[in-house]
Design an enzyme around this catalytic site. Sequence first.
Site, short mmCIF file in Angstrom:
data_model
loop_
_atom_site.label_atom_id
_atom_site.label_comp_id
_atom_site.label_asym_id
_atom_site.label_seq_id
_atom_site.Cartn_x
_atom_site.Cartn_y
_atom_site.Cartn_z
CG HIS A 1 -2.12 0.87 0.99
ND1 HIS A 1 -2.10 2.23 1.17
CD2 HIS A 1 -3.35 0.56 0.53
CE1 HIS A 1 -3.28 2.71 0.85
NE2 HIS A 1 -4.06 1.73 0.45
CG ASP B 1 -8.35 -4.63 -3.39
OD1 ASP B 1 -9.58 -4.50 -3.30
OD2 ASP B 1 -7.62 -3.76 -3.87
N1 ACO Z 1 4.09 -7.68 -4.42
C1 ACO Z 1 5.44 -7.69 -4.52
N2 ACO Z 1 6.19 -6.59 -4.39
C2 ACO Z 1 5.56 -5.44 -4.14
C3 ACO Z 1 4.17 -5.38 -4.02
C4 ACO Z 1 3.42 -6.54 -4.16
N3 ACO Z 1 2.10 -6.53 -4.05
N4 ACO Z 1 3.81 -4.10 -3.75
C5 ACO Z 1 4.94 -3.40 -3.72
N5 ACO Z 1 5.99 -4.20 -3.95
C6 ACO Z 1 7.40 -3.82 -4.01
C7 ACO Z 1 7.71 -3.22 -5.38
O1 ACO Z 1 8.12 -4.20 -6.30
C8 ACO Z 1 8.81 -2.24 -5.03
O2 ACO Z 1 10.00 -2.96 -4.82
P1 ACO Z 1 11.42 -2.36 -5.31
O3 ACO Z 1 11.58 -1.09 -4.53
O4 ACO Z 1 12.38 -3.43 -4.96
O5 ACO Z 1 11.28 -2.12 -6.78
C9 ACO Z 1 8.38 -1.71 -3.67
O6 ACO Z 1 7.61 -2.75 -3.06
C10 ACO Z 1 7.53 -0.44 -3.76
O7 ACO Z 1 6.42 -0.71 -4.64
P2 ACO Z 1 5.69 0.37 -5.50
O8 ACO Z 1 4.89 -0.30 -6.55
O9 ACO Z 1 6.64 1.45 -5.94
O10 ACO Z 1 4.75 1.00 -4.38
P3 ACO Z 1 3.57 1.99 -4.64
O11 ACO Z 1 3.38 2.75 -3.39
O12 ACO Z 1 3.77 2.76 -5.88
O13 ACO Z 1 2.34 1.01 -4.95
C11 ACO Z 1 0.62 -0.51 -4.71
C12 ACO Z 1 1.38 0.64 -4.05
C13 ACO Z 1 0.17 -0.10 -6.10
C14 ACO Z 1 -0.61 -0.83 -3.87
C15 ACO Z 1 1.55 -1.75 -4.77
O14 ACO Z 1 1.88 -2.18 -3.46
C16 ACO Z 1 0.93 -2.87 -5.59
O15 ACO Z 1 1.06 -2.87 -6.82
N6 ACO Z 1 0.23 -3.84 -4.92
C17 ACO Z 1 -0.44 -4.91 -5.64
C18 ACO Z 1 -1.76 -4.40 -6.22
C19 ACO Z 1 -2.79 -4.17 -5.14
O16 ACO Z 1 -3.01 -4.99 -4.25
N7 ACO Z 1 -3.47 -3.03 -5.25
C20 ACO Z 1 -4.56 -2.66 -4.33
C21 ACO Z 1 -4.13 -1.60 -3.38
S1 ACO Z 1 -5.41 -1.18 -2.23
C22 ACO Z 1 -6.53 -0.36 -3.18
O17 ACO Z 1 -6.20 0.38 -4.06
C23 ACO Z 1 -7.90 -0.57 -2.93
#
Ligand code: ACO
Length: 371
Positions: A257, A308
Amino acid sequence: MTATRGLEGIVAATSSVSSIIDDTLTYVGYNIDDLTKNASFEEVIYLLWHLELPNKAQLQDLKQQLVDHMEIPQEVIDSFKTYPIDKVHPMAALRTAVSTLGLFDEEADVMDKEANFRKAIRLQAKMPTIVAAFSRIRNGEDPVAPRKDYNIAENFLYMLNGKEPSAIEVEAMDKALVLHADHELNASTFTARVCVATLSDMYSGVTAAIGALKGPLHGGANEQVMKMLTEIGSVDKAEKYILDKLENKEKIMGFGHRVYKKGDPRAKFLRDMSKKLTDITGEPQWYEISEKVREVLTSKKPLPPNVDFYSASVYHSLGIDHDLFTPVFAVSRVSGWIAHILEQYENNRLIRPRAEYTGPGMRVFKPLEDR
Ligand code: ACO
């Protein structure tokens, strides 16, 4: 000018609707834990729109207005039949249907406060009906009309499945609606605010928000979680599945998140519901696989489950088709979008940030014949 990728950490608006501070979520100052345990979705709608909890008469009045406006125009139902219905994603259908709904609201472009509240009621009331009617029509069934004696949770399940929902199903649905209602300046809410800050109408704001919610990094994640659980299939396959995904640098849906770092306070309620419901349906594997996925992932990365993750097995247990999970999210979140839209109108200023330019420097124009 230096851009901040994804606007991380940027405070882009003031709002009295909801807050996330130190991993605690509140709606208008009330902790989500208290609201989930004690309040109905209708009470939460009132709270978000009026910034106070309703008294009994106010709640009764809101409930009455909502049931009075649940039916949708026949033109919207007929329009479903013009969609490529076996191919279209229900979120795309919902986005189009809400836009179509605006065509049949004579007050769509009337912008005074009273008209906006009337539209708020109509939109909130009709969203569950749209989702349920679309689902039934694509399954070759007739839409089911809403019942006047039912609340939103009851009516949604009733219109979707065509039978009286059980008390436990209604309780789970109502709590899920409370939990998804608002979430500060999330991507879809920000989209809605940007849209109406041009003084565009509420239907445009909600249509735009549905488009933003649809993506798998936001609301679309719940459907992807169920896809993952189905692909895993059994608890013993979960570890390898997750480790392979991590090895391939793929994201695990339902985790992580932008704002929460320790954990999403909504997930624990959905986890409890998932356990309870999967036991009742005789499909405990969905909860058990979820638990194994969480265990394996969190042992490798500090990524707690978000809203989710467990909502997927909850909605599955309620008999909801997997591609309807995100529309169900929208049925709830429209309450928050509307609250933010009303707030934006109250103290509006166009939202227009800048971009850090990364293209070529000044160039000399060459006429077409010289290129
Ligand atoms: N699985 C594996 N690695 C992850 C995940 C995940 N679900 N989420 C974040 N990371 C990692 C990224 O790969 C990144 O690693 P790195 O720095 O080594 O490259 C680091 O954590 C930061 O991730 P970002 O994507 O830059 O974080 P951001 O704050 O932009 O994204 C998000 C947040 C979109 C929720 C992300 O965690 C994600 O894509 N999660 C999966 C999709 C999801 O569940 N979305 C629902 C969110 S809740 C909602 O909107 C209702």
